[in-house]
Scaffold this motif. Sequence first.
Motif, PDB file in Angstrom:
ATOM      1  N   LYS A  58      -2.916   5.839   2.135  1.00 26.87           N
ATOM      2  CA  LYS A  58      -4.062   5.370   2.582  1.00 26.87           C
ATOM      3  C   LYS A  58      -4.480   6.548   2.962  1.00 26.87           C
ATOM      4  N   LYS A  97      -2.427   0.492  -4.170  1.00 24.48           N
ATOM      5  CA  LYS A  97      -0.785   0.160  -4.015  1.00 24.48           C
ATOM      6  C   LYS A  97       0.362   0.213  -4.923  1.00 24.48           C
ATOM      7  N   THR A 140       0.784  -1.724  -0.074  1.00 24.78           N
ATOM      8  CA  THR A 140      -0.015  -0.016  -0.263  1.00 24.78           C
ATOM      9  C   THR A 140       0.587   1.599  -0.077  1.00 24.78           C
ATOM     10  N   GLU A 187      -7.866   8.221   5.661  1.00 25.17           N
ATOM     11  CA  GLU A 187      -8.687   7.275   6.142  1.00 25.17           C
ATOM     12  C   GLU A 187      -9.928   8.759   6.249  1.00 25.17           C
ATOM     13  N   GLU A 241      -7.638   3.051  -0.093  1.00 28.24           N
ATOM     14  CA  GLU A 241      -6.136   2.603   0.330  1.00 28.24           C
ATOM     15  C   GLU A 241      -5.462   2.272  -1.920  1.00 28.24           C
TER      16      GLU A 241
END
Length: 321
Positions: free
Chosen positions: A7, A40, A4, A9, A38
């Motif tokens: 990220k 990658k 990842t 949130e 997320e």
Amino acid sequence: MAETLLKVENLKKYFPIKAGVFQRTVGYVKAVDDVSFELKEGETLGFVGESGCGKSTTGRTILRLLDKTDGNVYFEGKDIFSLSRKELRSIRPKMQIIFQDPYSSLNPRMTVGEIIGEALVDHKIVSKGEVKDRVLEALEMCGLAPYHIRRYPHEFSGGQRQRIGIARALVLNPKFIVCDEPVSALDVSIQSQIVNLLCDLQQKFGFSYMFISHDLSVVKHISHRVGVMYLGSLVELAEKHELYKNPLHPYTKALLSAVPIPDPTLKRERIILQGDIPSPANPPSGCKFHTRCPYKKDICSQEVPKFRDVGGGHFVSCHLV
């Protein structure tokens, strides 16, 4: 399995509404409202939705070009908004943006060489003697000629200007690039060239893209996963083939029903949404889409649906699923 890289949130970005002689805050435009996902390494995440749904604001807030209202953004495990100016400056080259408008995003007083090489000099990534070589290398990667280095932006077409914008982002060898509708201002033939260029560069260097667009066919071509935004919130997120074959949210179904089919013998049921998009300054209670949803129930206007995984990495925010 790729690691990842990014990220996000519960990201929120509200803009205050000022009124009166004393310019008091009387409300907020909820441009980005509780977005989580997320990304990658080496992946392209497409973002689609109607104008004003918060796609570009999400991208700019992630890059900390705008300050957040709430939430967290982690890049390579580091909280972007807790970094000092010095720490943020050190990771800036790894996070770049390709702007939507190739006409206003380039300084008309600078040559192409100065535009592309400016960040190399500013961040002291290479010595001054190596800047020209790096700029020429970036120009060549983006399909431009070496003699273009001495020209000014007004001497180029829209497609060429967008290539200059891409070269400016690539010259720093970033890991993550926000592509903010990079082909929306271009002719269709030029669009395909730019999209294929981005795909080729990703295969060669392993960039991660957040690709923002209105064009669902372009997003399907370039993306690995696709997120659908409505009124500042993500309503659905899935692998691209899964989303296009099996859309679960009523808004996603309506968007996909508007995509033209190249075969005139095939017919698709067109879903026409009723009513106007609510104001982001005063969004509806419960599910934001319930005022236009043909399948709404009582719970839709009372309770905010959770953005949850319904299986296989297919996230959706809907009470009916």
